[in-house]
Design a protein around this motif. Structure first.
Motif, short mmCIF file in Angstrom:
data_model
loop_
_atom_site.label_atom_id
_atom_site.label_comp_id
_atom_site.label_asym_id
_atom_site.label_seq_id
_atom_site.Cartn_x
_atom_site.Cartn_y
_atom_site.Cartn_z
N LEU A 251 0.75 -1.32 0.04
CA LEU A 251 0.07 0.04 -0.04
C LEU A 251 0.86 1.32 0.09
O LEU A 251 0.64 2.20 -0.53
N ARG A 252 1.84 1.33 0.81
CA ARG A 252 2.71 2.40 0.86
C ARG A 252 3.48 2.75 -0.43
O ARG A 252 3.95 3.67 -0.74
N ASP A 253 3.85 1.54 -1.08
CA ASP A 253 4.71 1.91 -2.28
C ASP A 253 3.78 2.19 -3.38
O ASP A 253 4.26 2.82 -4.15
N TRP A 254 2.34 1.58 -3.53
CA TRP A 254 1.71 2.10 -4.59
C TRP A 254 0.85 3.40 -4.17
O TRP A 254 0.43 4.17 -5.30
N CYS A 255 0.67 3.81 -2.93
CA CYS A 255 -0.19 5.18 -2.58
C CYS A 255 0.69 6.21 -2.00
O CYS A 255 1.67 5.63 -1.30
N THR A 256 0.41 7.46 -2.00
CA THR A 256 1.25 8.54 -1.47
C THR A 256 0.08 9.41 -0.99
O THR A 256 -0.96 9.76 -1.71
#
Length: 299
Positions: A251-256
């Motif tokens: 999630l942290r890799d995909w979303c900002t």
């Protein structure tokens, strides 16, 4: 005037003596009265004090003009102003006009008893009086403009906000700063001078600018909870008999999360790569698969 009348024996009658003494006393009283009138006729009775704004001022034995000059001078004061990072001093007489009201020195003299003078007369009295202070707001404003806490260099207040390290998010507490609100400051100073105060605390008078958002702001707390939940939620995909978990790291890799705007964005390309891998693993429609017959032959 003949006071004593001698008889044939060269003696004075007792009645004449008493009469003479009474006449001398009367003459003395009249003389004392006129002496008093000559000395105090245009002056305030000795021992007279006036009470103004809780303080007593001795104006006994003074003319109306002298008493008024004294009162106006002593009623003027320096106002000490305490701020968060600096202190200031204003000379009230530079920004105000004083006017005595109610039991002025002239009114006190006019009200005094014309027959009050005589030998041994004592006057001890305190008279309530008033003063009207008219403050020039423009003059106060010009002085306030020079305060360090009004200048562009003054530390401005900062709103509370959401911050994070990529793994977790938190609310950063607001900062009050030390920047004065000019309008509030002018109003507080004018009120202090009008009330005869000698000291003013700008913090207690609520003269400073405040942050627009505090750490307990309902909208801010709600947004923080939304973001924190989003990045720590547990997600899983049911792939018909198999479960694929989406981890917090993914999630942290995909979303900002843009902390300045509060906007969450998703990297669609990274999500597309993930779904393609899922398709390769679970999408078997029209795909060729090996099967073994009863005879053991693979077809």
């Amino acid at each position: 005037m003949k006071l004593l009348d001698w008889n044939r024996n060269g003696k004075v009658d007792a009645a004449d003596i008493v009469l003479s003494i009474m006449m001398l006393a009367l003459l003395g009283a009249i003389a004392a009265y006129f002496i008093g009138m000559a000395h105090f006729g245009d002056k305030i009775d000795p021992g007279t004090k006036v009470s103004i704004e809780g303080r007593e001022y001795n104006i006994g034995g003074m003319t109306a003009d002298a008493a008024e000059d004294k009162l106006l001078k002593e009623l003027a004061f320096d106002l000490t102003i305490n701020g968060r990072t600096d202190s200031y001093k204003i000379k009230a007489s530079d920004v105000e006009e004083l006017r005595l009201e109610g039991n002025t020195p002239a009114e006190i003299i006019a009200s005094e008893d014309a027959w009050r003078y005589g030998s041994g007369t004592k006057f001890e009295k305190v008279i309530e009086a008033g003063v009207v202070r008219t403050v020039d707001e423009d003059a106060v404003g010009k002085l306030v403009d020079k305060f360090s806490e009004v200048s562009a260099k003054a530390e401005q207040p900062k709103d509370a906000y959401i911050d994070g390290d990529g793994n977790h998010f938190w609310i950063v507490k607001e900062e009050e700063g030390a920047a004065l609100d000019p309008k509030k400051t002018v109003a507080a100073i004018c009120e202090a001078i009008e009330n005869g105060q000698s000291e003013l605390d700008l913090d207690k008078a609520d003269c400073y600018k405040h942050p627009a958002v505090y750490e307990d702001n309902e909208a801010l707390v709600s947004e923080w909870r939304r973001v924190e939940h989003f990045f720590t939620q547990k997600l899983s995909l049911n792939m018909t008999g198999a479960v694929e978990a989406i981890t917090e790291e993914q999630l942290r890799d995909w979303c900002t999360y843009d902390m300045s705007t509060g906007e969450l964005t998703v990297d669609e390309e990274k999500v597309a790569v993930f779904t393609e891998k899922l398709a390769e693993t679970y999408n078997t429609f029209k795909a060729e698969r090996p099967f073994k017959t009863h005879s053991g032959k693979t077809i």
